[in-house]
Design a protein around this motif. Structure first.
Motif, PDB file in Angstrom:
ATOM      1  N   PHE A 273       0.832  -1.206   0.000  1.00 26.66           N
ATOM      2  CA  PHE A 273       0.000   0.000   0.000  1.00 26.66           C
ATOM      3  C   PHE A 273       0.864   1.252   0.000  1.00 26.66           C
ATOM      4  N   LYS A 439     -12.468  -0.922   4.723  1.00 29.27           N
ATOM      5  CA  LYS A 439     -13.539  -1.156   3.746  1.00 29.27           C
ATOM      6  C   LYS A 439     -13.943   0.144   3.060  1.00 29.27           C
ATOM      7  N   SER A 442     -11.036   1.284   0.652  1.00 27.51           N
ATOM      8  CA  SER A 442     -10.972   0.530  -0.611  1.00 27.51           C
ATOM      9  C   SER A 442     -12.159   0.865  -1.510  1.00 27.51           C
ATOM     10  N   TYR A 445     -11.502   4.426  -2.927  1.00 27.23           N
ATOM     11  CA  TYR A 445     -10.394   4.431  -3.879  1.00 27.23           C
ATOM     12  C   TYR A 445     -10.774   3.733  -5.179  1.00 27.23           C
ATOM     13  N   SER A 446     -11.621   2.697  -5.097  1.00 24.68           N
ATOM     14  CA  SER A 446     -12.070   2.053  -6.339  1.00 24.68           C
ATOM     15  C   SER A 446     -12.905   3.015  -7.170  1.00 24.68           C
ATOM     16  N   LEU A 470      -5.281  -0.458  -5.322  1.00 26.45           N
ATOM     17  CA  LEU A 470      -6.588  -0.989  -4.955  1.00 26.45           C
ATOM     18  C   LEU A 470      -6.476  -2.434  -4.461  1.00 26.45           C
ATOM     19  N   SER A 471      -5.647  -3.266  -5.111  1.00 30.71           N
ATOM     20  CA  SER A 471      -5.476  -4.653  -4.658  1.00 30.71           C
ATOM     21  C   SER A 471      -4.841  -4.708  -3.276  1.00 30.71           C
ATOM     22  N   ALA A 473      -5.144  -2.360  -0.984  1.00 29.25           N
ATOM     23  CA  ALA A 473      -6.183  -1.921  -0.044  1.00 29.25           C
ATOM     24  C   ALA A 473      -7.173  -3.052   0.244  1.00 29.25           C
ATOM     25  N   VAL A 474      -7.527  -3.812  -0.795  1.00 31.80           N
ATOM     26  CA  VAL A 474      -8.428  -4.962  -0.591  1.00 31.80           C
ATOM     27  C   VAL A 474      -7.765  -6.013   0.297  1.00 31.80           C
ATOM     28  N   THR A 477      -7.979  -4.854   3.752  1.00 27.77           N
ATOM     29  CA  THR A 477      -9.345  -5.040   4.265  1.00 27.77           C
ATOM     30  C   THR A 477      -9.577  -6.485   4.699  1.00 27.77           C
TER      31      THR A 477
END
Length: 769
Positions: A273, A439, A442, A445-446, A470-471, A473-474, A477
């Motif tokens: 990140f 959550k 992400s 940001y998406s 994004l990946s 951040a996921v 999460t």
């Protein structure tokens, strides 16, 4: 454990075998259905071939009929030509002949036209039937080919499954043999355990007597000279070694291992990140490869580049904490010294987040001020700035509570024991808050990445970097959700494990007392290991059991032999009665035979010479032997000589009688032999069945005794350990009390001596005065 694993493996193999068997049944049913459908198609093909043959025969008949009609037309044409030529010659009678020929010609033309139309219609029907038959035949052939391929595939699958079934069956048989061998070894171990339990019982009895004597002596000493109880004083109570709960330690180590795995998943996500955020700053809104980025973003990028030095120590701190929790330690908050290291690493990471937070907010503001920023993108940036602030606040909250949890192992006065539960509850709430923040981050940001990808100036590099951010951040999460759920599931256990300590009430007073307690625990464990001595050789119990089995089998064989003797005596008595009966019958037969011989001798005197009389007398002497078997054995050799002397009917009767007597003797001997064998086999089977029943009972008793022995051995071992621990604790308490009493007595003596010296000095001074 090994038997449980083998049993589990055996159950899995059995489940796989049942599944494969069910699949095999389904495949067999499918193959049978396909074979039935192929048979139906073959029947249809056969019917079509029959219809084709019928049409072919009709076609052949029609062609033959057409040929006949063509020949007839030719003949009619020839006759017509002849009639025309005749009409020209016969001019006088030409008119009626021409009229007749015209009528015949019209009739022939109509008949020919009908035949031609009928022939054409039949040709059309035959062509259509032929085409339809070819089409149906092609379809059936293609379908038959597909069905044959499917049947071959199904057969191959069935062959593979059968091979697999055979392999699994062989494997299961091998496992069964191994389990049988293991059961035999377990029976041997059960015997050894039984012997050990007997020894342990004797040892426990001796120890109980010894310890009871020592306890009475110690209690008398304590009551007389040491009126002191260390459980009343917390500093002394904290030094007592608690009861070792191995299950608690294994559970705590398992939980620490799970926490380490979650942290190991979370650390790479944090690294990715921060790293991808650094790459994105250098791309958007200004690409550093084309133009220079702002000084703010340069400084922000420089700080983000240092993220590994703050994030990776989190994993190292959790690893050290996991390694410090072993089976031999006592894991509570007062003894987890390595938690302070993880708390320090988390504090340094929170400082790093505080340091980069202003730069991150300013960077988002610069993106909003850029000409490429749309109102929707600006709204997403504001949401992201709020999410970043919440993320930093959540980490600060989490760091605060973890620091509080680390205080009992370093500063006992920093956190009261009554507040442990509330701190743990707040840690769980902070982890759930971290999951919620990630959550939202992400999600926002998406949305922002989707808006930026629609911009006309968006490059492939920016799209790739946004996807990477994004990946990560996921992943953050998901990791936060796993940690939060893990902590919530084990919250009750964490709260319940806080009471694990000395006397399960007051706990440790200071980290120094906890360290001393662990040293005492190691000494006690070393002392217990030193007390354990190798067991002496046991009595050969297996030999005794084998001798008992031999004795039982010998008694069974004796009973069987007694029954055989009784049955043989009964048979002998029956045979004696039969013998007397047959002796009487033989005497009667002998009298009859003498009368018959006398009658024959009287008859032969008139017709034969003296030699013949001698032969008859010789026959009479042979037949009057007392034993019936010898007569039956000798008589068959005489009929050749006496055949010419005795009439045919009587010689035939003698031959038949001798043959049946010999046959009866042979059958009686075979019957007696069969009876003796059957009695012998019955006795053996009865003895074997009794032996088998005894073995089954012995097996059941052995299994029950093995279970009882294992339970008794474990219980005795636990009682032994607890009594030894209690005795060692009492001895240590007594030694401490005695030491303290000696110290107090020595101090009192010194004070008394000093007082005496001072009193003597004062008395001398008074005298001098």
């Amino acid at each position: 454990m090994a038997s449980a694993e083998l049993q589990g493996k055996y159950q899995k193999l059995a489940q796989e075998y049942s599944k494969l068997r069910a699949q095999n049944q389904v495949l067999k049913k499918g193959v049978v259905d396909e074979q039935a459908s192929s048979a139906v198609l073959k029947e249809q093909l056969k019917m079509k071939d029959q219809s084709l043959r019928k049409l072919q025969q009709e076609m052949d008949s029609l062609t033959f009929r057409n040929l006949q009609l063509a020949k007839r037309v030719e003949l009619l044409q020839d006759e017509l030509a002849l009639s025309e030529s005749r009409g020209k010659k016969n001019k006088k009678g030409g008119e009626p002949a021409s009229q007749l020929s015209q009528e015949q010609k019209s009739v022939f033309d109509e008949d020919l036209q009908k035949k031609i139309e009928e022939n054409e219609r039949l040709h059309i029907q035959f062509f259509e039937a032929d085409e339809q038959h070819k089409h149906v035949e092609a379809e059936l052939k293609s379908r038959l080919a597909t069905l044959e391929t499917e049947a071959a595939q199904h057969q191959a699958v069935i062959d593979g499954l059968t091979r697999k079934y055979m392999e699994t069956i062989e494997k299961l048989q091998n496992d069964k043999a191994k389990l049988e061998v293991k059961s035999q070894t377990l029976e041997k171990e059960a015997k050894e355990c039984r012997l050990r339990t007997e020894e342990c019982q004797l040892q426990l009895k001796n120890l109980h007597e010894d310890l009871s004597g020592r306890l009475e002596e110690s209690l008398s000493i304590i009551n007389e000279k040491v009126p002191f109880n260390d459980t009343k004083y917390h500093p002394y109570n904290a030094l007592n070694v608690p009861l070792h709960n191995r299950r608690h330690q294994l559970k705590m180590r398992d939980i620490a291992g799970q926490a380490l795995a979650f942290v190991q998943d979370l650390v790479p996500a944090l690294l990715n990140f921060h790293t991808y955020t650094e790459q994105r700053i250098q791309i958007f809104p200004v690409d550093s490869a084309i133009d220079t980025i702002s000084p703010l973003n340069q400084k922000f990028s420089q700080y983000l580049h240092e993220n590994a030095s703050y994030v990776r120590p989190l994993e190292e701190g959790m690893l050290h904490l996991f390694e410090s929790i072993t089976e031999d330690t006592v894991t509570v908050l007062e003894t987890t010294v390595k938690l302070k290291m993880f708390s320090d690493h988390l504090t340094s990471y929170v400082r790093f987040l505080r340091k980069i937070l202003p730069y991150q907010l300013k960077s988002l503001e610069e993106e909003c001020e850029s000409s490429l920023c749309t109102p929707a993108l600006k709204a997403r940036n504001l949401e992201l700035s709020q999410d970043v602030k919440r993320m930093t606040a959540v980490f600060e909250k989490l760091q605060t509570y973890i620091t509080l949890l680390a205080l009992p192992s370093t500063e006992p006065d920093g956190l009261l024991r009554a507040n442990y539960t509330s701190v743990l509850t707040n840690v769980g709430a902070a982890l759930h808050g971290f999951h919620d923040v990630m959550k939202d981050l992400s999600k926002h940001y998406s949305q922002k990445a989707a808006i930026e990808h629609e911009l006309p100036t968006a490059t492939q590099k920016l799209v790739t970097t946004n996807d990477c951010v994004l990946s990560s951040a996921v992943a953050l999460t998901n990791g936060a959700g796993k940690i939060a759920s893990f902590f919530s599931n084990n919250m009750d256990y964490f709260i319940a494990s806080l009471s694990y300590g000395p006397k399960t009430a007051s706990g440790f007073i200071s980290p120094v007392s906890a360290e001393c307690m662990l040293q005492y625990k190691k000494k006690a464990a070393a002392y217990m290991r030193a007390l354990r001595k190798p067991l002496a050789e046991s009595v050969p119990y297996g030999e005794a059991v084998a001798n008992r089995r031999v004795l039982l089998s010998s008694t069974e064989s004796r009973e069987g032999l007694a029954q055989q003797v009784q049955q043989s005596l009964e048979k002998i008595s029956k045979l004696e009665q039969e013998k007397e009966h047959w002796m009487l019958e033989a005497q009667l037969a002998k009298i009859k035979l003498e009368k018959e011989n006398q009658r024959m001798a009287d008859r032969l005197r008139s017709t034969s010479s003296a030699q013949l009389l001698g032969l008859v007398q010789e026959n009479a002497t042979v037949s009057t032997t007392p034993c019936q078997e010898e007569a039956a054995a000798k008589v068959p050799s005489e009929p050749v000589q006496s055949a010419s002397l005795v009439p045919d009917v009587e010689s035939r009767e003698d031959l038949i009688k001798n043959h049946y007597m010999a046959r009866i003797a042979e059958l009686t001997s075979q019957l007696q032999l069969a009876d003796s064998k059957s009695v012998h086999f019955y006795a053996e089977c009865r003895a074997l069945s009794k032996r088998l029943a005894l073995a089954e009972k012995c097996k059941e008793t052995l299994t029950e005794e093995m279970k009882l022995a294992s339970q008794n051995s474990s219980r005795l071992q636990d009682e032994l350990t607890t009594t030894k621990r209690s005795y060692e604790d009492q001895l240590s308490m007594m030694s401490d009390h005695l030491c303290s009493m000696n110290e107090t007595l020595s101090k009192q003596r010194e004070e008394i001596d000093t007082l005496k010296m001072s009193s003597k000095g004062n008395s001398k001074k008074n005298r001098n005065r």
